[in-house]
Design a protein around this motif. Structure first.
Motif, PDB file in Angstrom:
ATOM      1  N   ARG A  41     -59.226   7.976   3.068  1.00 20.34           N
ATOM      2  CA  ARG A  41     -59.630   9.307   2.617  1.00 20.34           C
ATOM      3  C   ARG A  41     -58.611  10.305   3.132  1.00 20.34           C
ATOM      4  NH1 ARG A  41     -62.242   6.236   0.334  1.00 20.34           N
ATOM      5  NH2 ARG A  41     -64.471   5.964   0.263  1.00 20.34           N
ATOM      6  N   VAL A  42     -58.275  11.283   2.292  1.00 24.30           N
ATOM      7  CA  VAL A  42     -57.407  12.383   2.705  1.00 24.30           C
ATOM      8  C   VAL A  42     -58.222  13.659   2.587  1.00 24.30           C
ATOM      9  CG1 VAL A  42     -55.262  13.637   2.284  1.00 24.30           C
ATOM     10  CG2 VAL A  42     -55.346  11.161   1.895  1.00 24.30           C
ATOM     11  N   TRP A  70     -49.729   9.942  -3.139  1.00 22.47           N
ATOM     12  CA  TRP A  70     -50.386   9.948  -4.444  1.00 22.47           C
ATOM     13  C   TRP A  70     -51.434  11.049  -4.486  1.00 22.47           C
ATOM     14  CZ3 TRP A  70     -55.550   9.185  -5.623  1.00 22.47           C
ATOM     15  CH2 TRP A  70     -55.854   9.123  -6.992  1.00 22.47           C
ATOM     16  N   CYS A  71     -52.226  11.172  -3.441  1.00 16.98           N
ATOM     17  CA  CYS A  71     -53.242  12.224  -3.395  1.00 16.98           C
ATOM     18  C   CYS A  71     -52.587  13.604  -3.482  1.00 16.98           C
ATOM     19  CB  CYS A  71     -54.061  12.121  -2.106  1.00 16.98           C
ATOM     20  SG  CYS A  71     -55.263  10.773  -2.105  1.00 16.98           S
ATOM     21  N   VAL A  92     -50.584   6.156  -0.559  1.00 14.56           N
ATOM     22  CA  VAL A  92     -51.864   6.708  -0.986  1.00 14.56           C
ATOM     23  C   VAL A  92     -51.895   8.206  -0.715  1.00 14.56           C
ATOM     24  CG1 VAL A  92     -54.341   6.759  -0.500  1.00 14.56           C
ATOM     25  CG2 VAL A  92     -53.164   4.572  -0.771  1.00 14.56           C
ATOM     26  N   ALA A  93     -51.464   8.604   0.473  1.00 16.15           N
ATOM     27  CA  ALA A  93     -51.472  10.021   0.822  1.00 16.15           C
ATOM     28  C   ALA A  93     -50.550  10.810  -0.099  1.00 16.15           C
ATOM     29  CB  ALA A  93     -51.068  10.200   2.278  1.00 16.15           C
ATOM     30  N   CYS A 129     -59.586  13.585  -1.245  1.00 16.68           N
ATOM     31  CA  CYS A 129     -58.996  12.621  -2.166  1.00 16.68           C
ATOM     32  C   CYS A 129     -59.318  11.231  -1.620  1.00 16.68           C
ATOM     33  CB  CYS A 129     -57.479  12.821  -2.270  1.00 16.68           C
ATOM     34  SG  CYS A 129     -56.683  11.657  -3.405  1.00 16.68           S
ATOM     35  N   ARG A 130     -59.798  10.363  -2.492  1.00 15.71           N
ATOM     36  CA  ARG A 130     -60.165   9.001  -2.100  1.00 15.71           C
ATOM     37  C   ARG A 130     -59.056   8.042  -2.506  1.00 15.71           C
ATOM     38  NH1 ARG A 130     -65.819   9.365  -1.311  1.00 15.71           N
ATOM     39  NH2 ARG A 130     -66.625  11.257  -2.247  1.00 15.71           N
ATOM     40  N   GLY A 131     -58.599   7.257  -1.560  1.00 18.20           N
ATOM     41  CA  GLY A 131     -57.592   6.230  -1.833  1.00 18.20           C
ATOM     42  C   GLY A 131     -58.241   4.872  -1.732  1.00 18.20           C
ATOM     43  N   TRP A 174     -58.549  15.712  -6.566  1.00 14.46           N
ATOM     44  CA  TRP A 174     -59.222  16.317  -5.415  1.00 14.46           C
ATOM     45  C   TRP A 174     -60.627  16.770  -5.775  1.00 14.46           C
ATOM     46  CZ3 TRP A 174     -56.920  15.914  -0.806  1.00 14.46           C
ATOM     47  CH2 TRP A 174     -55.549  15.676  -0.784  1.00 14.46           C
TER      48      TRP A 174
END
Length: 137
Positions: A40-41, A11-12, A8-9, A33-35, A18
């Motif tokens: 959340r990142v 991917w963000c 996920v990170a 960025c929401r996974g 963003w």
């Protein structure tokens, strides 16, 4: 840590999905960025000094309240003041109190790591050098 966190990170980091959380023109830039519903990142760019620490802390704590995992990416930080360190510790305490996980990506940056090491804050946080290291927490 959820097993899908590194994916996920990453991917963000690549997707460009963003949302800017701060107002342009300050010394700090905060991007989210929401996974899914759990991850959340929060990517931070610029300087986390006395003037910007409150905005950073407020954003991090708000995100910890709504996610099971918050990744704070400090790899783009050019200056980290003592108030920024205090904000990180407060966000970590909020995560602990809520049963959430907070992980900090340092990017291996001396600008980020040195103040943490000198003050001992590095022992209070889940630190990783890069997004791909998140699976090793």
């Amino acid at each position: 840590m959820p097993p899908d966190l590194p994916e996920v990170a990453a991917w963000c980091a690549e997707a460009g999905a963003w949302e800017r959380l701060d107002e342009p023109g300050g010394g700090i830039e905060l991007y989210l960025c929401r996974g899914g519903e759990r991850i959340r990142v929060l990517a931070v760019r610029g300087e986390i000094d006395a003037a910007e620490a409150t905005a950073f802390q407020d954003a991090a704590i708000d995100l910890v309240r709504t996610a099971k995992v918050l990744v704070v990416d400090l790899s783009g930080v050019r200056f980290l003041a003592s108030r920024g360190l205090a904000a990180l510790v407060r966000a970590q305490r909020a995560a602990d109190a809520l049963g959430a996980t907070l992980a900090v990506v340092t990017g291996g940056s001396r600008v980020v790591l040195r103040p943490m090491q000198v003050t001992g804050v590095d022992g209070q946080l889940h630190l990783v050098a890069a997004l791909e290291d998140l699976g090793r927490l």
